[in-house]
Scaffold this active site. Sequence first.
Site, short mmCIF file in Angstrom:
data_model
loop_
_atom_site.label_atom_id
_atom_site.label_comp_id
_atom_site.label_asym_id
_atom_site.label_seq_id
_atom_site.Cartn_x
_atom_site.Cartn_y
_atom_site.Cartn_z
N ASN A 47 0.86 -1.20 0.00
CA ASN A 47 0.00 0.00 0.00
C ASN A 47 0.89 1.24 0.00
O ASN A 47 1.96 1.27 0.59
CB ASN A 47 -0.99 0.00 1.17
CG ASN A 47 -0.37 -0.19 2.53
OD1 ASN A 47 0.63 -0.87 2.69
ND2 ASN A 47 -0.94 0.43 3.54
N ILE A 48 0.42 2.25 -0.71
CA ILE A 48 1.17 3.50 -0.87
C ILE A 48 0.24 4.64 -0.51
O ILE A 48 -0.84 4.78 -1.12
CB ILE A 48 1.67 3.66 -2.33
CG1 ILE A 48 2.51 2.46 -2.75
CG2 ILE A 48 2.48 4.96 -2.47
CD1 ILE A 48 2.81 2.40 -4.25
N GLU A 49 0.62 5.42 0.48
CA GLU A 49 -0.26 6.51 0.93
C GLU A 49 0.27 7.87 0.46
O GLU A 49 1.47 8.07 0.32
CB GLU A 49 -0.39 6.45 2.46
CG GLU A 49 -1.08 5.15 2.88
CD GLU A 49 -1.31 5.02 4.37
OE1 GLU A 49 -0.82 5.86 5.15
OE2 GLU A 49 -1.99 4.04 4.76
N GLU A 60 -3.16 -4.56 -2.99
CA GLU A 60 -3.70 -5.45 -4.03
C GLU A 60 -3.74 -4.74 -5.37
O GLU A 60 -3.37 -5.28 -6.41
CB GLU A 60 -5.14 -5.89 -3.67
CG GLU A 60 -5.25 -6.67 -2.39
CD GLU A 60 -5.53 -5.80 -1.18
OE1 GLU A 60 -4.87 -4.75 -1.02
OE2 GLU A 60 -6.40 -6.18 -0.38
N CYS A 91 -10.26 -4.80 0.75
CA CYS A 91 -11.34 -3.82 0.93
C CYS A 91 -12.32 -3.95 -0.24
O CYS A 91 -12.05 -4.65 -1.24
CB CYS A 91 -10.78 -2.41 1.01
SG CYS A 91 -10.28 -1.73 -0.58
N CYS A 94 -10.93 -3.05 -3.73
CA CYS A 94 -10.01 -4.07 -4.25
C CYS A 94 -10.78 -5.32 -4.68
O CYS A 94 -10.42 -5.97 -5.67
CB CYS A 94 -8.94 -4.42 -3.22
SG CYS A 94 -7.73 -3.09 -3.02
N1 THU Z 1 -5.19 -1.40 2.70
C1 THU Z 1 -4.68 -2.23 1.75
O1 THU Z 1 -3.57 -2.01 1.24
N2 THU Z 1 -5.43 -3.29 1.36
C2 THU Z 1 -6.67 -3.58 1.86
O2 THU Z 1 -7.38 -4.40 1.30
C3 THU Z 1 -7.12 -2.91 3.09
C4 THU Z 1 -6.51 -1.56 3.30
C5 THU Z 1 -4.39 -0.24 3.11
C6 THU Z 1 -4.95 1.09 2.67
C7 THU Z 1 -4.33 2.02 3.69
O3 THU Z 1 -3.05 2.41 3.22
C8 THU Z 1 -4.16 1.17 4.93
O4 THU Z 1 -4.30 -0.17 4.51
C9 THU Z 1 -5.16 1.46 6.02
O5 THU Z 1 -6.46 1.41 5.54
#
Ligand code: THU
Length: 135
Positions: A47-49, A60, A91, A94
């Site tokens: 995950n990249i914020e 994903e 989520c 995804c």
């Molecule tokens: N996140 C994912 O990378 N995949 C998921 O299916 C659930 C959530 C990440 C998004 C965000 O960067 C962090 O988790 C908190 O929600």
Amino acid sequence: MNGALMNYDYLIDKALEGQKKSLPTYSNFHVGAALETADGKIYLGGNIESASYSLTICAERTAIFKAISEGERNFKAIAVVGDTVEFCAPCGACRQVISDLCGDIDVVMINSRRETKVLKISELLPFAFTSKDLE
Ligand code: THU
């Protein structure tokens, strides 16, 4: 073979590798994903914020868009790992993208104890809207 009976150990290792490259600057919630193509190639994602929070992308979708942009179209399974005792479930956004772009693949959800729960994406997202619904 029924996904629940498959040994996805190799894919768990790759999801953990993807997790190490995640960039969750604001949530500090590290997620990793590994997407396996039908012919056995594996694409990693983390995950990249963004400082503009809503532009964040999940692990994903990182892995899926990497693979699609490299020309891949046929997939076998995706593994997802977080740092929680609960299995890291994709989520809603995804689930849509997995169902839509990867077909009915196995989703290997992994918890912090390296235990797994394997479900088909059609079980996680029944009655999905896909390209067939546009015909
Ligand atoms: N996140 C994912 O990378 N995949 C998921 O299916 C659930 C959530 C990440 C998004 C965000 O960067 C962090 O988790 C908190 O929600």
